[in-house]
Motif scaffolding. Structure first.
Motif, PDB file in Angstrom:
ATOM      1  N   GLU A  36       0.850  -1.239   0.063  1.00 52.23           N
ATOM      2  CA  GLU A  36       0.023   0.035   0.090  1.00 52.23           C
ATOM      3  C   GLU A  36       1.049   1.211   0.048  1.00 52.23           C
ATOM      4  O   GLU A  36       0.495   2.295  -0.877  1.00 52.23           O
ATOM      5  CB  GLU A  36      -0.907   0.062   1.172  1.00 52.23           C
ATOM      6  CG  GLU A  36      -2.162  -1.052   1.195  1.00 52.23           C
ATOM      7  CD  GLU A  36      -2.937  -0.787  -0.034  1.00 52.23           C
ATOM      8  OE1 GLU A  36      -3.559   0.668  -0.277  1.00 52.23           O
ATOM      9  OE2 GLU A  36      -3.559  -1.530  -0.807  1.00 52.23           O
ATOM     10  N   ASP A  37       2.113   1.127   0.677  1.00 53.71           N
ATOM     11  CA  ASP A  37       2.926   2.371   0.925  1.00 53.71           C
ATOM     12  C   ASP A  37       3.554   2.636  -0.529  1.00 53.71           C
ATOM     13  O   ASP A  37       3.278   3.788  -0.878  1.00 53.71           O
ATOM     14  CB  ASP A  37       4.047   1.776   1.983  1.00 53.71           C
ATOM     15  CG  ASP A  37       4.838   3.131   2.086  1.00 53.71           C
ATOM     16  OD1 ASP A  37       4.360   4.382   2.310  1.00 53.71           O
ATOM     17  OD2 ASP A  37       5.915   3.169   2.209  1.00 53.71           O
ATOM     18  N   THR A  62       2.476   6.395  -2.785  1.00 49.18           N
ATOM     19  CA  THR A  62       3.451   7.501  -2.217  1.00 49.18           C
ATOM     20  C   THR A  62       4.179   7.895  -3.502  1.00 49.18           C
ATOM     21  O   THR A  62       5.127   8.773  -3.531  1.00 49.18           O
ATOM     22  CB  THR A  62       4.514   6.906  -1.421  1.00 49.18           C
ATOM     23  OG1 THR A  62       5.261   5.757  -1.901  1.00 49.18           O
ATOM     24  CG2 THR A  62       3.842   6.438  -0.106  1.00 49.18           C
TER      25      THR A  62
END
Length: 352
Positions: A190-191, A195
């Motif tokens: 998810e990061d 990002t």
């Protein structure tokens, strides 16, 4: 007690200094290679700076001296970034500026620009990412699509939580189909997925492409009007011949580089049931006609399609070369270089 507090503070200061030293990075190189890498006119590099989604405000610009640069700093974690290089170009006596971005991973260590391709190397994630992209390029040239896909999938799984996955996936449209790129994006943590702006833009792009006609689908027709005449893709595709369609533009250098391959294919297979068709997109008709004359293109063209044709096939970058079967089914998309000959040889050697 006072001595204990002082000793503890000194230890913390020492540990902080050691941690900062461990996170130091240096990026350096000679930018004279940039002109060769981007096939630009004579150019002079003036300014470099780092750009990534973690930066707040205006990035710090670094001057270039005698074509060389060096940037030092501290980074707490690896970040997918770009080295932005401002170039001063002289064309026909007129000076202009352009900015080119080189993708890399900002991580601790000595990152150096190589003298051949202007790639940024020398640290673990950068070296791993570049090596994988080169391997995928070799597999693409060899036409080994399934092996290419498996290598890419394995690499992204291994690096799902670090920016090496972003590096490879952002380069993947050069080698892979949209649906497989979407699969790799979903493999990332998810990061990593949320990002990076390049990643977000790529997801939008490949989602559009994935919903366009793909290999195994029937062709999507479209119509283009030019000089009072309407021309349709169906005037050529689905008429009982294999059709190799090239979406291109006169200003696109990679497009121009593919034209000799298309002419060679046309001359070799035209008497065996192959038609080659050019579709000029995002181009002025007069520039298209000039390029056709300069390249001595012998096969027919649909001129002035602008976005009509590319929207129909979810194309966001050219050249895009698609092979259609005699009934209009898409046999292959994204053909480039010797992949064209490999695919045509496969088709015509198996043809009964």
């Amino acid at each position: 007690m006072k001595q204990t507090i002082i000793t503890t503070m000194l230890a913390l200061i020492t540990m902080t200094g050691w941690a900062q030293q461990q996170n130091n990075f240096t990026i350096s190189g000679d930018l004279s290679v940039m002109t060769n890498k981007f096939d630009l006119p004579p150019a002079k590099a003036n300014i470099v700076y780092i750009w990534n989604d973690s930066l707040k405000g205006t990035p710090i610009e670094y001057a270039v001296k005698d074509g060389k640069f060096e940037i030092s700093g501290n980074v707490s974690r690896p970040i997918y970034s770009k080295l932005m290089v401002q170039l001063e170009i002289e064309v026909e006596g007129r000076k202009d500026t352009t900015t080119e971005g080189i993708p890399f991973i900002l991580e601790p260590g000595n990152i150096k620009m190589d003298s051949e391709w202007a790639l940024l190397k020398g640290t673990p994630l950068n070296d791993a990412s570049i090596a994988m992209c080169m391997k995928l390029g070799e597999l693409a040239k060899a036409g080994e699509k399934e092996k290419l896909k498996q290598e890419a999938f394995n690499f992204v799984k291994q690096h799902a939580a670090d920016p090496a996955s972003i590096f490879v996936i952002v380069q993947a449209p050069n080698f892979m189909e949209a649906k497989d790129i979407l699969t790799m994006i979903d493999m990332c943590s998810e990061d990593m997925q949320h990002t990076n702006i390049d990643f977000s833009l790529l997801r939008e792009k490949v989602t559009l492409e994935a919903h366009a006609p793909q290999e195994g689908d029937k062709f999507a027709d479209f119509a283009v009007e030019y000089e009072g005449k309407t021309t349709r893709l169906s005037d050529y595709v689905g008429k009982g011949q294999y059709v190799l369609v090239d979406f291109w533009a006169s200003w696109c250098r990679p497009c121009r580089q593919e034209i000799p391959n298309l002419i060679a294919a046309y001359n070799k297979y035209k008497d065996r049931g192959l038609q080659v068709l050019g579709i000029a997109a995002w181009d002025k008709p007069e520039d298209t006609k000039k390029a056709i004359a300069e390249e001595h293109i012998p096969y027919p063209q649909i001129i002035n399609s602008q976005k009509i044709a590319t929207d129909a096939y979810g194309i966001s970058g050219i050249p895009e070369i698609i092979l259609f079967s005699p009934d209009g089914t898409i046999l292959a998309r994204g053909l480039r270089g010797n992949q064209i000959e490999i695919k045509l040889e496969e088709v015509f050697n198996n043809k009964k």
